[in-house]
Scaffold this motif. Structure first.
Motif, PDB file in Angstrom:
ATOM      1  N   LEU A  96       0.423  -0.832  -0.225  1.00 30.94           N
ATOM      2  CA  LEU A  96       0.125   0.037  -0.311  1.00 30.94           C
ATOM      3  C   LEU A  96       0.941   1.205   0.558  1.00 30.94           C
ATOM      4  O   LEU A  96       0.686   1.839  -0.237  1.00 30.94           O
ATOM      5  N   LEU A  97       1.937   1.533   0.762  1.00 31.57           N
ATOM      6  CA  LEU A  97       3.153   2.767   0.706  1.00 31.57           C
ATOM      7  C   LEU A  97       3.564   2.595  -0.718  1.00 31.57           C
ATOM      8  O   LEU A  97       2.874   3.866  -0.869  1.00 31.57           O
ATOM      9  N   HIS A  98       3.300   1.823  -1.252  1.00 34.69           N
ATOM     10  CA  HIS A  98       4.252   2.029  -3.224  1.00 34.69           C
ATOM     11  C   HIS A  98       3.277   2.164  -4.285  1.00 34.69           C
ATOM     12  O   HIS A  98       3.167   2.590  -4.574  1.00 34.69           O
ATOM     13  N   LEU A  99       2.056   1.802  -3.779  1.00 34.24           N
ATOM     14  CA  LEU A  99       0.474   2.451  -4.531  1.00 34.24           C
ATOM     15  C   LEU A  99       0.743   3.171  -4.308  1.00 34.24           C
ATOM     16  O   LEU A  99      -0.029   4.630  -5.643  1.00 34.24           O
ATOM     17  N   TYR A 100       0.548   3.521  -3.215  1.00 33.99           N
ATOM     18  CA  TYR A 100       0.476   5.413  -2.707  1.00 33.99           C
ATOM     19  C   TYR A 100       2.318   6.581  -3.028  1.00 33.99           C
ATOM     20  O   TYR A 100       1.905   7.531  -3.158  1.00 33.99           O
ATOM     21  N   PHE A 101       3.330   5.849  -2.615  1.00 34.35           N
ATOM     22  CA  PHE A 101       4.143   7.121  -3.724  1.00 34.35           C
ATOM     23  C   PHE A 101       3.961   6.505  -5.106  1.00 34.35           C
ATOM     24  O   PHE A 101       4.506   7.579  -5.577  1.00 34.35           O
ATOM     25  N   VAL A 157       0.932   6.782  -6.591  1.00 35.05           N
ATOM     26  CA  VAL A 157       0.244   7.953  -6.414  1.00 35.05           C
ATOM     27  C   VAL A 157       0.879   9.577  -6.339  1.00 35.05           C
ATOM     28  O   VAL A 157       0.579  10.254  -7.596  1.00 35.05           O
ATOM     29  N   LEU A 158       1.663   9.654  -5.669  1.00 36.05           N
ATOM     30  CA  LEU A 158       2.587  11.079  -5.394  1.00 36.05           C
ATOM     31  C   LEU A 158       3.283  11.293  -6.585  1.00 36.05           C
ATOM     32  O   LEU A 158       2.915  12.277  -6.898  1.00 36.05           O
ATOM     33  N   LYS A 195       0.545  18.601  -2.195  1.00 37.56           N
ATOM     34  CA  LYS A 195       0.424  17.360  -1.664  1.00 37.56           C
ATOM     35  C   LYS A 195       1.952  17.215  -2.197  1.00 37.56           C
ATOM     36  O   LYS A 195       2.368  16.289  -1.006  1.00 37.56           O
ATOM     37  N   ASN A 251       7.173   1.889  -9.206  1.00 30.15           N
ATOM     38  CA  ASN A 251       7.058   1.504  -7.319  1.00 30.15           C
ATOM     39  C   ASN A 251       5.771   0.779  -7.615  1.00 30.15           C
ATOM     40  O   ASN A 251       4.680  -0.192  -7.029  1.00 30.15           O
ATOM     41  N   GLN A 279      11.252   3.448   3.297  1.00 32.01           N
ATOM     42  CA  GLN A 279      11.413   2.342   2.481  1.00 32.01           C
ATOM     43  C   GLN A 279      11.322   0.936   3.145  1.00 32.01           C
ATOM     44  O   GLN A 279      10.681  -0.216   3.209  1.00 32.01           O
TER      45      GLN A 279
END
Length: 123
Positions: free
Chosen positions: A14-19, A21-22, A31, A57, A109
């Motif tokens: 999920l962190l990498h999915l967020y990365f 998007v960012l 943001k 990512n 990470q």
């Protein structure tokens, strides 16, 4: 133990999915610029490179999701090879990022992925 391990792996995915998007969609938005400490000019100049990095990512997240899915569907050690491979990729990327960009990347990470790997081998 397996549930906790899979939850930590899910968190890494999920962190990498967020990365993704960012880096792909929010890089030049407030943001994204705040997250990476960018000026509007720097964000504009590096937008294409960031999108490419975001895509990678996303691939890391997809591999971890696939490993988790295999473990759920087939149970046992199914998906273990995917989990190990992609967690190792995340650790390497995090260490490299910490050495070349910011030490903070190691904690955001590499550390969660290393924790997931440790739990995976203890489970």
């Amino acid at each position: 133990m397996a549930l906790i391990t899979n939850l930590v792996i899910l968190l890494v995915a999920l962190l990498h999915l967020y990365f993704l998007v960012l880096e792909m969609f929010l890089w030049d938005k407030p943001k994204g610029m705040k997250a990476f400490g960018l000026t509007p000019q720097k964000a504009a100049d590096t937008k294409v490179l960031a999108a490419n990095q975001g895509l990678y990512n996303g691939f890391l997240a997809a591999g971890l999701f696939w490993g988790l899915f295999q473990g759920i569907v087939h149970q046992g050690d199914a998906g273990l090879d995917f989990k190990v491979f992609f967690l190792l990729c995340v650790v390497v990327a995090g260490v490299y990022g910490a050495m070349t960009v910011s030490k903070k990347i190691f904690y955001i990470q590499a550390m969660p992925a290393a924790l997931a790997l440790a739990l995976l081998f203890l489970a």
